[in-house]
Design a protein around this motif. Structure first.
Motif, mmCIF file in Angstrom:
data_model
loop_
_atom_site.group_PDB
_atom_site.id
_atom_site.type_symbol
_atom_site.label_atom_id
_atom_site.label_comp_id
_atom_site.label_asym_id
_atom_site.label_seq_id
_atom_site.Cartn_x
_atom_site.Cartn_y
_atom_site.Cartn_z
ATOM 1 N N PHE A 93 1.131 -1.080 0.133
ATOM 2 C CA PHE A 93 -0.435 0.307 -0.156
ATOM 3 C C PHE A 93 1.031 1.430 -0.276
ATOM 4 C CE2 PHE A 93 -2.099 3.104 1.853
ATOM 5 C CZ PHE A 93 -4.114 3.062 1.859
ATOM 6 N N ILE A 94 0.865 2.142 -0.842
ATOM 7 C CA ILE A 94 1.455 3.900 -0.757
ATOM 8 C C ILE A 94 0.406 4.794 -0.286
ATOM 9 C CG2 ILE A 94 2.848 4.654 -2.257
ATOM 10 C CD1 ILE A 94 3.821 2.901 -4.117
ATOM 11 N N LYS A 95 0.889 5.632 0.222
ATOM 12 C CA LYS A 95 0.395 6.869 0.067
ATOM 13 C C LYS A 95 0.726 8.210 -0.020
ATOM 14 C CE LYS A 95 -1.159 10.573 3.115
ATOM 15 N NZ LYS A 95 -0.054 11.291 3.495
ATOM 16 N N PHE A 96 0.551 8.664 -1.192
ATOM 17 C CA PHE A 96 0.629 9.744 -1.528
ATOM 18 C C PHE A 96 0.007 11.076 -1.201
ATOM 19 C CE2 PHE A 96 1.350 6.520 -4.515
ATOM 20 C CZ PHE A 96 3.182 6.808 -4.765
ATOM 21 N N ASN A 97 0.829 11.836 -1.695
ATOM 22 C CA ASN A 97 -0.042 13.234 -1.507
ATOM 23 C C ASN A 97 -0.087 13.817 -3.071
ATOM 24 O OD1 ASN A 97 1.762 14.800 -2.138
ATOM 25 N ND2 ASN A 97 2.031 16.277 0.089
ATOM 26 N N VAL A 125 -4.065 9.104 -3.069
ATOM 27 C CA VAL A 125 -3.956 10.253 -3.159
ATOM 28 C C VAL A 125 -4.481 10.715 -2.050
ATOM 29 C CG1 VAL A 125 -3.166 11.607 -4.719
ATOM 30 C CG2 VAL A 125 -2.815 9.340 -4.980
ATOM 31 N N THR A 126 -3.359 11.845 -1.192
ATOM 32 C CA THR A 126 -4.379 13.236 -1.081
ATOM 33 C C THR A 126 -4.284 14.284 -1.192
ATOM 34 O OG1 THR A 126 -2.821 12.867 1.000
ATOM 35 C CG2 THR A 126 -4.289 11.627 1.253
ATOM 36 N N LEU A 127 -5.506 14.759 -1.784
ATOM 37 C CA LEU A 127 -5.605 16.159 -2.099
ATOM 38 C C LEU A 127 -6.223 17.054 -1.361
ATOM 39 C CD1 LEU A 127 -8.502 14.439 -4.575
ATOM 40 C CD2 LEU A 127 -6.287 14.173 -4.980
ATOM 41 N N GLY A 162 -10.148 16.404 -0.346
ATOM 42 C CA GLY A 162 -10.330 14.939 -0.466
ATOM 43 C C GLY A 162 -8.655 13.784 -0.689
ATOM 44 N N SER A 163 -9.675 13.090 -1.360
ATOM 45 C CA SER A 163 -8.530 11.330 -1.612
ATOM 46 C C SER A 163 -8.859 10.562 -2.667
ATOM 47 C CB SER A 163 -8.206 11.372 0.205
ATOM 48 O OG SER A 163 -10.086 10.851 0.314
ATOM 49 N N ILE A 164 -8.684 10.001 -2.691
ATOM 50 C CA ILE A 164 -8.502 8.890 -3.980
ATOM 51 C C ILE A 164 -8.187 7.830 -3.868
ATOM 52 C CG2 ILE A 164 -8.610 8.148 -6.688
ATOM 53 C CD1 ILE A 164 -7.994 11.008 -7.384
ATOM 54 N N LEU A 165 -8.798 6.622 -3.915
ATOM 55 C CA LEU A 165 -8.293 4.969 -3.324
ATOM 56 C C LEU A 165 -8.618 4.061 -4.020
ATOM 57 C CD1 LEU A 165 -7.316 3.272 -0.624
ATOM 58 C CD2 LEU A 165 -9.316 3.112 -0.320
#
Length: 303
Positions: A176-180, A216-218, A222-225
């Motif tokens: 799992f990878i989390k970016f902005n 990806v947080t925006l 908001g965010s996209i998953l």
């Protein structure tokens, strides 16, 4: 708000003090992740290093008081506990001046730490802890020591402490990878992909690194998953921002806690967005939030 508290979690990396003018607050993205995860009742171990100094003692006492397993936090006789000077813009966005070297740059492996990792179900890690060869080597050895744990890479780009080549190695280890949004565009471009479309960038990173889950947080948008080959979106919750320090960490910890408890991805995103918004509405990274506050916030802000 069901959460599976039997999952054993590890967070690896920097523990430090964020300094806001004359005020000091305990922080570091991996520690923020650990504290928020532990607040939901998970057994959480922190792997890091502090100095043999007053700041290190305060951090060790604080982590113990907040139910973290601290056997993996090394006390260094040579290097001081980490300090970060934080500057906030008028909108609450943060920039960081990170002291080098710090104790967390020299996290070493011992048998005790290896035993902790072998029991883990989830492993949080970031890119900043790799700025020094010692901690970087330790991280990769731990990632390779347990094939069954769910590896969560929290991308925290802090110039000049990363390269695209290093980031690719870290992404290749992740489940799992989390970016902005800025981070994913910069990294994908560095890997040769030129597009401003976030969904295209998510697909590119997923295929290039064989990572099936990406968030990806925006910011306020908001965010996209990406989860189980499907994209989910959340518009975010509008709040008056005090500062953004730690909001993304609380968002990620909350999202992973829900997803790995078999929560519906839409509901998991909604919960995580609420927690991130609550943290951003107060100063500091580690706001203590009762479950009743989250429920109240969600009810007040229901679509």
């Amino acid at each position: 708000m069901y959460i599976n508290n039997k999952i054993k979690v590890i967070s690896f990396g920097e523990v430090l003090f964020d300094v806001f003018g004359e005020e000091k607050k305990i922080g570091g993205a991996p520690l923020n992740l650990a504290l928020r995860t532990a607040s939901y009742g998970f057994p959480v171990a922190m792997i890091s290093a502090v100095g043999n100094d007053e700041d290190g003692k305060v951090i060790l006492d604080y982590t113990k008081e907040n139910a973290l397993e601290t056997a993996g936090i090394i006390v260094s006789p040579e290097y001081e506990t980490g300090i970060v000077q934080v500057s906030l813009s008028e909108r609450g966005s943060a920039t960081y001046e990170i002291r080098f070297p710090s104790a967390w740059d020299f996290i070493s492996v011992d048998e005790k730490i290896m035993d902790i990792v072998k029991e883990a179900d989830v492993f949080f890690y970031g890119s900043l802890a790799c700025r020094n060869e010692v901690s970087q080597k330790t991280l990769f050895s731990l990632l390779d020591s347990n094939d069954t744990m769910f590896k969560v890479f929290d991308v925290n780009l802090r110039k000049p402490f990363y390269t695209i080549q290093l980031l690719e190695k870290l992404m290749n280890r992740a489940d799992f990878i989390k970016f902005n949004d800025e981070e994913i565009l910069e990294i994908a471009a560095g890997m040769g992909f030129e597009s401003d479309n976030l969904e295209s960038n998510i697909k590119f990173i997923s295929e290039k690194t064989n990572t099936k889950a990406i968030c990806v947080t925006l910011g306020k948008h908001g965010s996209i998953l990406l989860w189980n080959n499907q994209l989910y979106r959340h518009e975010g919750y509008p709040v008056k921002v005090a500062d953004t320090v730690g909001a993304g960490d609380s968002f990620l910890a909350s999202l992973i806690a829900k997803l790995l408890s078999d929560q519906n991805p839409d509901e998991a995103l909604n919960f995580a967005s609420a927690v991130g918004a609550l943290v951003a509405s107060y100063s500091g990274a580690n706001l203590k939030i009762e479950s009743s506050e989250i429920v109240k916030f969600l009810k007040q802000n229901a679509y």
